[in-house]
Design a protein around this motif. Structure first.
Motif, short mmCIF file in Angstrom:
data_model
loop_
_atom_site.label_atom_id
_atom_site.label_comp_id
_atom_site.label_asym_id
_atom_site.label_seq_id
_atom_site.Cartn_x
_atom_site.Cartn_y
_atom_site.Cartn_z
N LEU A 124 -14.09 -4.92 28.38
CA LEU A 124 -12.80 -5.57 28.11
C LEU A 124 -12.29 -6.36 29.32
CD1 LEU A 124 -11.04 -2.73 26.08
CD2 LEU A 124 -11.92 -4.90 25.20
N THR A 125 -12.84 -6.08 30.50
CA THR A 125 -12.36 -6.83 31.68
C THR A 125 -12.78 -8.31 31.58
OG1 THR A 125 -14.33 -6.41 33.01
CG2 THR A 125 -12.54 -4.81 33.19
N GLN A 143 -7.11 -10.66 29.70
CA GLN A 143 -5.85 -9.90 29.56
C GLN A 143 -5.16 -10.07 30.90
OE1 GLN A 143 -6.98 -5.81 28.01
NE2 GLN A 143 -8.86 -6.60 28.85
N TYR A 176 -2.08 -6.58 29.56
CA TYR A 176 -1.86 -6.37 28.13
C TYR A 176 -2.47 -7.50 27.29
CZ TYR A 176 1.28 -2.35 27.88
OH TYR A 176 1.80 -1.09 27.89
N HIS A 221 -1.60 -4.10 23.16
CA HIS A 221 -2.67 -3.24 23.68
C HIS A 221 -2.68 -3.28 25.19
CE1 HIS A 221 -4.43 -2.34 19.86
NE2 HIS A 221 -4.51 -3.61 19.55
N PHE A 253 -4.56 -2.50 28.63
CA PHE A 253 -5.92 -2.25 29.12
C PHE A 253 -6.00 -0.85 29.73
CE2 PHE A 253 -8.75 -2.21 32.83
CZ PHE A 253 -9.95 -2.41 32.18
N ARG A 254 -7.08 -0.08 29.37
CA ARG A 254 -7.25 1.25 29.97
C ARG A 254 -8.59 1.32 30.72
NH1 ARG A 254 -3.43 4.43 29.07
NH2 ARG A 254 -4.56 5.99 30.27
N GLN A 300 -13.12 0.05 30.41
CA GLN A 300 -13.97 -1.04 29.92
C GLN A 300 -14.00 -1.13 28.39
OE1 GLN A 300 -17.34 -0.47 32.73
NE2 GLN A 300 -17.90 -2.50 32.02
N MET A 307 -8.32 0.98 25.03
CA MET A 307 -7.02 0.33 25.22
C MET A 307 -5.93 1.28 24.69
SD MET A 307 -7.80 -3.31 23.33
CE MET A 307 -7.82 -2.70 21.65
#
Ligand SMILES: Cc1cc2nc3c(=O)[nH]c(=O)nc-3n(C[C@H](O)[C@H](O)[C@H](O)COP(=O)(O)O)c2cc1C
Length: 450
Positions: free
Chosen positions: A109-110, A114, A125, A147, A149-150, A152, A155
């Motif tokens: 997700l990185t 975001q 977010y 959402h 980010f938490r 990879q 979320m």
């Protein structure tokens, strides 16, 4: 009719509602840059990311009207017609959305742009995601949820209000199962407006989008979950909301009322697959501006329905940006009879959160603040025309209602004010005849300039 966000960007550009930035941009500067313009902003080169960011797409109803191809004061009515005349979605087999498919092992997700939106946010977010889920009893649903980010592949999500997807999740959680949910990023304003609509449970928001379009929304099945998403999306995250319940810190985040919210306990979302266009555009929805654009028609429609239900005749209704398009309403009534101005005020005071209501006659253009002030200045007698009612339902985020001082679980109350600025009984309309210049429609300064 325009289909996806790309068609909409073209329309914005043609109407001088889009600023395009080609210079490289620091990701930490994205929210300030997008907020610095009343136009939508397309940032082509965001340092560290392989996709452009666009923001401010729906920051006001002028832009949403361009998306709906109607006047800005017609949006609420168009929405009302669409809710009454929904159009079923259709399934398509292929779409550019499937050009890149990223499987579970490769999710990172990185790589999505975001961004940190506000100084006090608990993390980057995704603000523009529209969530899609299906329930065996209540059917299909779409909503808009943030959402955080938490990791990879995980979320946060904010499931604290009594909305439909929260209902679906609560049911899955009680059964100890994850909720399959897709998150679509980069949708046209029609789908965004419909997703924000608090439709009755069971009325699928994409059929409302179809009603707005007067043609079916094209949907495409996800790869790994049993959910469909709009085929025109730029990016889709195929997810499971894990059955952990409301256990993980989420926030702080800049909320719709322009103040940073508290850290909340919320569920965790695991991303299983990402599908995207090769040249995907990332919609970065910066709080609070775009919530105002999307929220206004929904709020105005709610007010319109309340007034119609009590047999009043609203000619025009608007919320105000200064009140977060939530706390204030201005209403013009069609030729109001004695008592109707105050009847409208008392009816609208029942709307949760609405704290200030001004009612005027139909000769006032409610989109022109100076005209509304003129009506208040010359038609209101404060001792007769201002209504104040205490102890009504309040929106807890309003600091003046002191939610934090209440025992846990107790809802706050607020006092509300209404100004009846309709022409007082017994004063003829003629007393308010406006000054006229000689032949103003045909006399123009520009004709006299060299
Ligand atoms: C930009 C934006 C962000 C939103 N974020 C949230 C959110 O994080 N949590 C929430 O409960 N509602 C949020 N809302 C409101 C919901 O999307 C709205 O209530 C919607 O009707 C919920 O749909 P549903 O009841 O079909 O699930 C947001 C609205 C907008 C316009």
């Amino acid at each position: 009719m325009q289909k996806g966000v790309r068609d909409f960007l073209r329309i914005l550009e043609q109407n001088e509602e889009l600023v395009v930035v080609n210079k490289k941009v620091n990701p930490l500067h994205v929210s300030a840059l997008i907020s610095d313009s009343n136009k939508a902003v397309l940032l082509r080169d965001v340092d560290g990311y392989d996709m452009p960011i666009v923001g401010g797409l729906v920051r006001d109803t002028r832009k949403i009207a361009l998306g709906l191809e109607c006047r800005h004061d017609e949006i609420a009515q168009r929405l009302s017609n669409a809710i009454q005349n929904p159009v079923e979605t259709v399934i398509v087999k292929d779409a550019p959305l499937k050009e890149i498919i990223i499987g579970e092992k490769d999710i990172d997700l990185t790589l999505l742009p975001q961004i940190m939106q506000h100084e006090k946010d608990g993390g980057p977010y995704i603000g523009s995601g529209v969530q899609f889920a299906v329930h065996e009893t209540w059917g299909k649903d779409a909503g808009i949820y943030r959402h955080m980010f938490r990791t990879q592949n995980t979320m946060g999500v904010d499931f604290n209000s009594p909305n439909d997807i929260r209902l679906f999740y609560s049911d899955a959680y009680e059964k100890g199962k994850p909720l399959e949910m897709a998150v679509a990023i980069g949708l046209h304003p029609i789908e965004l407006l419909a997703a924000d609509c608090s439709a009755a449970t069971g009325l699928y928001e994409m059929t409302i989008a179809g009603g707005l379009r007067k043609e079916p929304v094209e949907m495409i099945p996800c790869e790994t979950i049993d959910v469909e998403v709009p085929a025109n999306a730029e990016i889709v995250l195929e997810c499971e909301v894990l059955p952990t319940g409301w256990t993980t810190d989420e926030g702080r985040y800049g909320e719709f009322h322009g103040i940073s919210g508290d850290v909340k306990k919320n569920p965790v979302v695991k991303v299983k697959t990402i599908t995207r266009r090769k040249d995907a555009i990332f919609h970065s929805l910066i709080m609070p501006w775009e919530v105002y654009g999307l929220g206004a028609p929904n709020r105005e429609l709610q007010a319109y329905n309340i007034l119609k239900a009590v047999r009043l005749r609203p000619k025009a209704i608007r919320t105000t940006v200064g009140s977060c398009n939530f706390f204030e309403l201005i209403v013009a009534l069609d030729n109001p009879k004695p008592g109707e101005g105050k009847a409208a005020i008392t009816a609208l005071m029942a709307m949760m959160g609405v704290k200030l209501i001004t009612v005027v006659d139909d000769d006032i253009d409610i989109y022109d603040d100076e005209q509304v002030r003129w009506a208040v200045a010359l038609r209101m007698q404060a001792d007769k025309d201002v209504l104040i009612v205490s102890n009504l339902q309040a929106k807890h985020v309003d600091p003046s209602v002191r939610s934090s001082e209440l025992p846990k679980g107790q809802m706050p109350t607020t006092s509300k004010m209404g100004i009846d600025a309709t022409i007082p009984v017994g004063i003829p309309r003629k007393a308010y005849e406006r000054l006229q210049y000689f032949n103003p429609d045909n006399v123009h300064l520009s004709d006299y300039l060299d």
